[in-house]
Design an enzyme around this catalytic site. Structure first.
Site, PDB file in Angstrom:
ATOM      1  N   HIS A 139       0.444  -1.002   0.031  1.00  0.00           N
ATOM      2  CA  HIS A 139      -0.014   0.186   0.421  1.00  0.00           C
ATOM      3  C   HIS A 139       0.639   1.601   0.147  1.00  0.00           C
ATOM      4  CE1 HIS A 139      -2.620  -2.948   2.442  1.00  0.00           C
ATOM      5  NE2 HIS A 139      -3.254  -1.995   1.211  1.00  0.00           N
ATOM      6  N   LYS A 176     -17.892  -7.171   7.566  1.00  0.00           N
ATOM      7  CA  LYS A 176     -16.885  -7.977   7.144  1.00  0.00           C
ATOM      8  C   LYS A 176     -16.074  -7.476   8.899  1.00  0.00           C
ATOM      9  CE  LYS A 176     -14.118  -7.733   4.426  1.00  0.00           C
ATOM     10  NZ  LYS A 176     -13.424  -6.699   3.200  1.00  0.00           N
ATOM     11  N   ARG A 218      -2.448  -6.295  -8.516  1.00  0.00           N
ATOM     12  CA  ARG A 218      -1.386  -6.744  -8.392  1.00  0.00           C
ATOM     13  C   ARG A 218      -1.664  -8.146  -9.229  1.00  0.00           C
ATOM     14  NH1 ARG A 218      -3.391  -7.656  -2.377  1.00  0.00           N
ATOM     15  NH2 ARG A 218      -4.731  -7.267  -3.027  1.00  0.00           N
ATOM     16  N   SER A 221      -2.795  -7.683   2.480  1.00  0.00           N
ATOM     17  CA  SER A 221      -3.165  -7.370   4.308  1.00  0.00           C
ATOM     18  C   SER A 221      -4.047  -9.368   4.254  1.00  0.00           C
ATOM     19  CB  SER A 221      -4.690  -6.708   4.208  1.00  0.00           C
ATOM     20  OG  SER A 221      -3.387  -5.626   3.851  1.00  0.00           O
TER      21      SER A 221
HETATM   22  P1  ADP Z   1      -9.386  -4.113   0.061  1.00  0.00           P
HETATM   23  O1  ADP Z   1     -10.146  -4.868   1.785  1.00  0.00           O
HETATM   24  O2  ADP Z   1     -10.296  -2.864  -0.609  1.00  0.00           O
HETATM   25  O3  ADP Z   1      -8.932  -4.797  -0.885  1.00  0.00           O
HETATM   26  P2  ADP Z   1      -6.750  -3.335   0.875  1.00  0.00           P
HETATM   27  O4  ADP Z   1      -6.736  -2.989   1.720  1.00  0.00           O
HETATM   28  O5  ADP Z   1      -6.473  -4.695   1.006  1.00  0.00           O
HETATM   29  O6  ADP Z   1      -8.562  -3.236   0.633  1.00  0.00           O
HETATM   30  O7  ADP Z   1      -6.168  -3.394  -0.507  1.00  0.00           O
HETATM   31  C1  ADP Z   1      -6.332  -1.753  -1.369  1.00  0.00           C
HETATM   32  C2  ADP Z   1      -6.351  -1.441  -2.377  1.00  0.00           C
HETATM   33  O8  ADP Z   1      -4.594  -1.666  -2.617  1.00  0.00           O
HETATM   34  C3  ADP Z   1      -6.820  -2.788  -3.830  1.00  0.00           C
HETATM   35  O9  ADP Z   1      -7.260  -1.307  -4.555  1.00  0.00           O
HETATM   36  C4  ADP Z   1      -5.451  -3.317  -3.852  1.00  0.00           C
HETATM   37  O10 ADP Z   1      -5.527  -4.261  -4.885  1.00  0.00           O
HETATM   38  C5  ADP Z   1      -4.153  -2.769  -3.864  1.00  0.00           C
HETATM   39  N1  ADP Z   1      -3.056  -3.452  -2.997  1.00  0.00           N
HETATM   40  C6  ADP Z   1      -2.981  -3.844  -1.702  1.00  0.00           C
HETATM   41  N2  ADP Z   1      -1.858  -4.661  -1.581  1.00  0.00           N
HETATM   42  C7  ADP Z   1      -1.269  -4.465  -2.822  1.00  0.00           C
HETATM   43  C8  ADP Z   1       0.607  -4.694  -2.950  1.00  0.00           C
HETATM   44  N3  ADP Z   1       1.258  -4.933  -2.606  1.00  0.00           N
HETATM   45  N4  ADP Z   1       0.272  -4.273  -4.219  1.00  0.00           N
HETATM   46  C9  ADP Z   1       0.211  -2.862  -5.264  1.00  0.00           C
HETATM   47  N5  ADP Z   1      -1.379  -2.499  -4.683  1.00  0.00           N
HETATM   48  C10 ADP Z   1      -1.798  -3.308  -3.721  1.00  0.00           C
END
Ligand code: ADP
Length: 155
Positions: A18, A42, A91, A129
Site C-alpha cells: 500500500h 466484515k 497485483r 493484507s
Molecule cells: P480491499 O479490502 O478493498 O481489497 P485493501 O486494503 O486490501 O483493500 O487494498 C486496497 C488497495 O490496495 C486495493 O486496490 C489493492 O489492490 C491494493 N493493494 C493491496 N496490496 C497491494 C500490493 N501489494 N501492491 C499493489 N497494490 C496493492
C-alpha cells in the site's frame, strides 16, 4: 482546481505494498485521502482505531496525504470530499477482473468518478493484507511486509 484522490481500502493492516502505491501516486495529485472503508458486515483483525493510528503514523511526513474513514458507498464518500479520482492497485489478473467491474459501476454511481490504476511493482505483487493476517494469526513474523513504523506487540 485541486486534484483530490481517494485511496480506499480495509488496510487491515496497511502493508508495504500500500505504501509503495501511495508514494508512486503522490506526484500525480494535490491531495491523497487514504480512507478506511468501514464495513459492519466484515470482521477485521485490527479495529478501526488501530488501523487509523497506523495510517497516521506511516504517512506522518507526507503533507499531501490525509487519513480518514467512511461508511457506505466509496463513490458517495468521494463526492463528499470532492475527489474526482479513486486509486487502486493491481497485483494480478484476479485484481483486474474484480476492479474492472467496480470501477465501471463507480463511474456511473459516482457521476464520472475516474478510477486510476497502478500495477504493483514485482517486489510487492505477492503482498496482501489477507496473507499478512494469516501470518499474524499463525504466530509468524509479518514484519517483512509491514511498514517500519508498525511494531506488533507479540513480535
Ligand atoms: P480491499 O479490502 O478493498 O481489497 P485493501 O486494503 O486490501 O483493500 O487494498 C486496497 C488497495 O490496495 C486495493 O486496490 C489493492 O489492490 C491494493 N493493494 C493491496 N496490496 C497491494 C500490493 N501489494 N501492491 C499493489 N497494490 C496493492
Amino acid at each position: 482546481m485541486k486534484k483530490i484522490a481517494v485511496f480506499p481500502g480495509s488496510f487491515d493492516p496497511i502493508t508495504i505494498g500500500h505504501v509503495d502505491l501511495v508514494k508512486r501516486y503522490l506526484p500525480l495529485f494535490d491531495e491523497i485521502i487514504v480512507a478506511v472503508g468501514v464495513n459492519s458486515q466484515k470482521t477485521s483483525l485490527f479495529d478501526l482505531k488501530q488501523r487509523l493510528e497506523w495510517l497516521e503514523l506511516v504517512f506522518d511526513h507526507e503533507p499531501k496525504v490525509r487519513i480518514d474513514f467512511f461508511e457506505g458507498l466509496t463513490a458517495h464518500y468521494c463526492q463528499k470530499v470532492e475527489a474526482r479520482y479513486l486509486l487502486r492497485g493491481l497485483r494480478n489478473a484476479s485484481d483486474f477482473d474484480y476492479e474492472k467491474t467496480i470501477s465501471q459501476l463507480n463511474h456511473i454511481v459516482g457521476h464520472n468518478l475516474e478510477t486510476v490504476f497502478l500495477i504493483s511493482q514485482p517486489a510487492y505483487s505477492h503482498i496482501s493484507s489477507t496473507i499478512v493476517r494469516e501470518i499474524i494469526k499463525g504466530g509468524g513474523d509479518a514484519s517483512p511486509f509491514l511498514p517500519n513504523q508498525i511494531k506488533l506487540v507479540h513480535q
